[in-house]
Scaffold this motif. Structure first.
Motif, short mmCIF file in Angstrom:
data_model
loop_
_atom_site.label_atom_id
_atom_site.label_comp_id
_atom_site.label_asym_id
_atom_site.label_seq_id
_atom_site.Cartn_x
_atom_site.Cartn_y
_atom_site.Cartn_z
N ASP A 1 0.83 -1.21 0.00
CA ASP A 1 0.00 0.00 0.00
C ASP A 1 0.87 1.26 0.00
N ALA A 2 1.92 1.27 0.81
CA ALA A 2 2.80 2.44 0.88
C ALA A 2 3.47 2.69 -0.48
N VAL A 3 3.95 1.64 -1.12
CA VAL A 3 4.59 1.78 -2.43
C VAL A 3 3.59 2.25 -3.48
N LEU A 4 2.39 1.67 -3.47
CA LEU A 4 1.37 2.07 -4.44
C LEU A 4 1.01 3.54 -4.28
N ALA B 1 0.72 12.39 2.87
CA ALA B 1 -0.59 12.07 2.29
C ALA B 1 -0.84 10.56 2.33
N ALA B 2 0.20 9.78 2.07
CA ALA B 2 0.07 8.33 2.15
C ALA B 2 -0.26 7.91 3.58
N ALA B 3 0.37 8.56 4.55
CA ALA B 3 0.10 8.25 5.96
C ALA B 3 -1.36 8.52 6.29
N GLU B 4 -1.90 9.61 5.77
CA GLU B 4 -3.30 9.93 6.01
C GLU B 4 -4.21 8.86 5.39
N ALA B 5 -3.91 8.45 4.17
CA ALA B 5 -4.72 7.45 3.49
C ALA B 5 -4.66 6.10 4.19
N MET B 6 -3.50 5.77 4.75
CA MET B 6 -3.32 4.48 5.41
C MET B 6 -3.65 4.52 6.90
N ALA B 7 -3.93 5.72 7.42
CA ALA B 7 -4.24 5.92 8.84
C ALA B 7 -3.09 5.45 9.74
N ILE B 8 -1.87 5.82 9.34
CA ILE B 8 -0.67 5.53 10.12
C ILE B 8 0.20 6.79 10.12
N SER B 9 1.30 6.76 10.86
CA SER B 9 2.17 7.93 10.92
C SER B 9 3.05 8.01 9.67
#
Length: 186
Positions: free
Chosen positions: A139-142, A153-161
């Protein structure tokens, strides 16, 4: 004379507000505007055109129910990406359940005819390797490399730091290097 904005000129925020109020035209325009984004994200996640189309259609259905819950705290596409990833994960779980049922009853699934040939394009070989990564790394790579999102922005989408996204990217790079080397790509 008052000027009316054409729906194609309306911002996402305007379309979302109208869609929340039940405006089907605004909702349709929002879907039309972002469908390619959803399909592209789904395809990168699963790697199969038919599955990506199914995921994109499921997102369209879910969006009809979920648009009222969108709070607007972040970018709409970030929220939409989360909806897409959840739909993709749900499809994968359903597929796994269906496969387990098929195996339990001893029935063989029909072969779809899609060849699992080695991808000739090095970029496609890399995306195929990305799809083999653990969920959070994939997910992070995508998000970061596939969609060009920042780590924040990826952190927000994944709900992680944000630091966790960076760690997942780092681990994914190490694993991808190994996967690509074993596939003879590096």
């Amino acid at each position: 004379m008052a000027m009316m904005l054409d729906e194609s000129e309306a911002s996402d925020a305007e379309l979302i507000g109208r869609a929340k109020g039940g405006d089907r035209g605004a909702f349709g325009k929002l879907l039309e505007r972002h469908y390619d984004f959803v399909y592209r994200a789904a395809y990168r996640w699963c790697g199969k055109k038919a599955d990506a189309e199914d995921i994109a259609q499921e997102v369209c259905v879910r969006l009809g129910r979920a648009i009222r819950d969108y709070r607007g705290g972040g970018a709409f596409t970030t929220w939409l990406y989360s909806v897409t990833l959840n739909a993709a994960r749900d499809m994968m779980r359903k597929s796994a359940r269906d496969m387990a049922k098929t195996e339990a009853y001893g029935v063989h699934a029909l072969i779809s005819g899609e060849a699992l040939a080695e991808p000739e394009d090095p970029a496609e070989a890399l995306w195929a390797a990305v799809r083999q990564l653990p969920d959070k790394q994939r997910d992070a790579v995508l998000l970061v490399y596939g969609e060009g999102l920042s780590h924040a922005a990826a952190a927000e989408a994944m709900a992680i730091s944000e630091a966790t996204v960076s760690w997942h990217i780092h681990e994914a790079k190490k694993r991808l290097k190994t996967l690509m080397r074993s596939a003879g790509e590096v």
